[in-house]
Design a protein around this motif. Structure first.
Motif, mmCIF file in Angstrom:
data_model
loop_
_atom_site.group_PDB
_atom_site.id
_atom_site.type_symbol
_atom_site.label_atom_id
_atom_site.label_comp_id
_atom_site.label_asym_id
_atom_site.label_seq_id
_atom_site.Cartn_x
_atom_site.Cartn_y
_atom_site.Cartn_z
ATOM 1 N N ILE A 150 -2.603 4.710 6.419
ATOM 2 C CA ILE A 150 -1.190 4.738 6.820
ATOM 3 C C ILE A 150 -0.311 5.171 5.640
ATOM 4 O O ILE A 150 0.600 5.995 5.798
ATOM 5 C CB ILE A 150 -0.743 3.355 7.356
ATOM 6 N N ALA A 151 -0.614 4.655 4.451
ATOM 7 C CA ALA A 151 0.165 5.038 3.267
ATOM 8 C C ALA A 151 0.066 6.547 3.031
ATOM 9 O O ALA A 151 1.051 7.190 2.655
ATOM 10 C CB ALA A 151 -0.332 4.270 2.044
ATOM 11 N N GLU A 162 -10.658 -0.382 13.012
ATOM 12 C CA GLU A 162 -9.243 -0.435 12.648
ATOM 13 C C GLU A 162 -8.951 0.676 11.649
ATOM 14 O O GLU A 162 -9.846 1.135 10.932
ATOM 15 C CB GLU A 162 -8.920 -1.768 11.968
ATOM 16 N N GLY A 163 -7.677 1.073 11.580
ATOM 17 C CA GLY A 163 -7.268 1.962 10.492
ATOM 18 C C GLY A 163 -7.083 1.132 9.233
ATOM 19 O O GLY A 163 -6.993 -0.097 9.284
ATOM 20 N N ALA A 174 0.842 -1.213 0.000
ATOM 21 C CA ALA A 174 0.000 0.000 0.000
ATOM 22 C C ALA A 174 0.875 1.259 0.000
ATOM 23 O O ALA A 174 0.579 2.236 -0.703
ATOM 24 C CB ALA A 174 -0.920 -0.005 1.224
ATOM 25 N N VAL A 175 1.966 1.215 0.771
ATOM 26 C CA VAL A 175 2.885 2.366 0.832
ATOM 27 C C VAL A 175 3.567 2.554 -0.520
ATOM 28 O O VAL A 175 3.671 3.680 -1.031
ATOM 29 C CB VAL A 175 3.918 2.164 1.966
ATOM 30 N N VAL A 179 -0.544 7.122 14.737
ATOM 31 C CA VAL A 179 -1.726 7.132 13.856
ATOM 32 C C VAL A 179 -2.566 5.944 14.311
ATOM 33 O O VAL A 179 -2.499 4.845 13.762
ATOM 34 C CB VAL A 179 -1.301 7.007 12.380
ATOM 35 N N ASP A 180 -3.336 6.159 15.379
ATOM 36 C CA ASP A 180 -3.928 5.023 16.099
ATOM 37 C C ASP A 180 -5.380 5.238 16.492
ATOM 38 O O ASP A 180 -5.882 4.547 17.382
ATOM 39 C CB ASP A 180 -3.092 4.731 17.356
#
Ligand SMILES: NC(=O)c1ccc[n+]([C@@H]2O[C@H](COP(=O)([O-])OP(=O)(O)OC[C@H]3O[C@@H](n4cnc5c(N)ncnc54)[C@H](O)[C@@H]3O)[C@@H](O)[C@H]2O)c1
Length: 278
Positions: free
Chosen positions: A245-246, A239-240, A26-27, A267-268
């Motif tokens: 996150i990416a 959930e994230g 994903a990143v 980032v939670d």
């Protein structure tokens, strides 16, 4: 310069993504919107497969096999990055989860691997470059002793895992503790290395995701009742996603984050703050 019939972007700067698993992909997909990509993994087929998939989507992606726990292998990666003119973004995503591995392997991959990669690649950081190390909420829920802190100060050595074990009481020598301490060690690494990166006009930061929906995360849900409790306490009540996150990795790698270094970004969904408020 441009090759007809390919997605090659020689005019773009290079992003190196270490780890071609769920989150790593994903990143890479996100950074590949503005960078040439090196997709790095110990598993050659996995790196090849992800680079191939991203190329099919229009990214300029090349695979590299590298075992981040082996200094010679990391040096070869650094030389490859050098041949490609250095890098603008380094996203270090590779990691082993507590249910997937033993104490030594977790420390070796999650901490020593990251330390070796950031040290070997620093000479190839372009001015304005950023290294982003994926840590975890777990780093924020552990308070290491002075003896453990002392070991974490020098995470490059192959013997780090055994020295860490010696600094812990017998009942603490678990995979879960290895995970917490390895991720805590990444936060210290960023703080310690920020001056060296700054001397090159570059930045180093960690990013601590909370509970993220990934294949690795799903596996942990099956094996860890604690994780279900954490889910129940997450203020945003979900959930994230890997996309979220990416997106934060892309922000940290961008000029918009040009004064952020030597620190951690949680980032939670508010979970760490909630736990601390207890
Ligand atoms: N899912 C979550 O809830 C969550 C939360 C916090 C942090 N994280 C962190 O996010 C990352 C998860 O990434 P993911 O979803 O891509 O995991 P994943 O398990 O899908 O992929 C990890 C990748 O690392 C590679 N790898 C393992 N050892 C290696 C080595 N020695 N050298 C090179 N590559 C190696 C594996 O081959 C694999 O492709 C980890 O660092 C994890 O700790 C996840």
């Amino acid at each position: 310069m441009h090759e007809i019939g390919t997605s090659k972007r020689p005019d773009w700067s290079l992003a190196v993504v270490i780890g071609a698993g769920g989150l790593g992909t994903a990143v890479a997909r996100r950074l590949g919107q503005q960078h040439r990509l090196l997709v790095v993994d110990i598993d050659k087929d996995r790196a090849d497969g992800v680079a191939h998939r991203l190329r099919d989507e229009g990214a300029d992606a090349e695979p590299v096999q590298c075992d981040i726990t082996r200094p010679e292998s990391v040096q070869e990666l650094a030389e490859e990055v050098g041949r490609r003119g250095g890098f603008a973004a380094l996203a270090h995503v590779a990691g082993l989860s507590p249910s997937a591995a033993d104490f030594e392997s977790i420390v070796r991959v999650n901490l020593t691997g990251a330390a070796l990669v950031t040290r070997a690649l620093l000479p190839f950081a372009a001015p304005g470059a950023a290294a982003i190390l994926i840590s975890s909420l777990a780093a924020h829920t552990v308070t290491p002793s002075a003896a453990v802190e002392a070991v974490l100060r020098d995470p490059h050595e192959a013997g780090t895992a055994s020295r860490l074990k010696e600094a812990l009481d017998a009942e603490q020598r678990t995979s879960a503790m290895a995970y917490h301490l390895s991720k805590y060690g990444l936060l210290s690494l960023c703080r310690r290395e920020a001056a060296a990166w700054g001397a090159r006009g570059a930045r180093i930061v960690s990013l601590s995701p909370g509970l993220i929906a990934t294949p690795m995360g799903a596996f942990e849900f099956e094996h860890s009742p604690v994780k279900r409790e954490l889910y129940a306490r997450t203020p945003l009540a979900r959930e994230g996603t890997m996309i979220e996150i990416a997106g934060v990795v892309a922000f940290l790698a961008s000029d918009q984050a040009s004064f952020i270094s030597g620190t951690d970004l949680l980032v939670d969904g508010g979970l760490a703050g909630t736990l601390r408020a207890d």
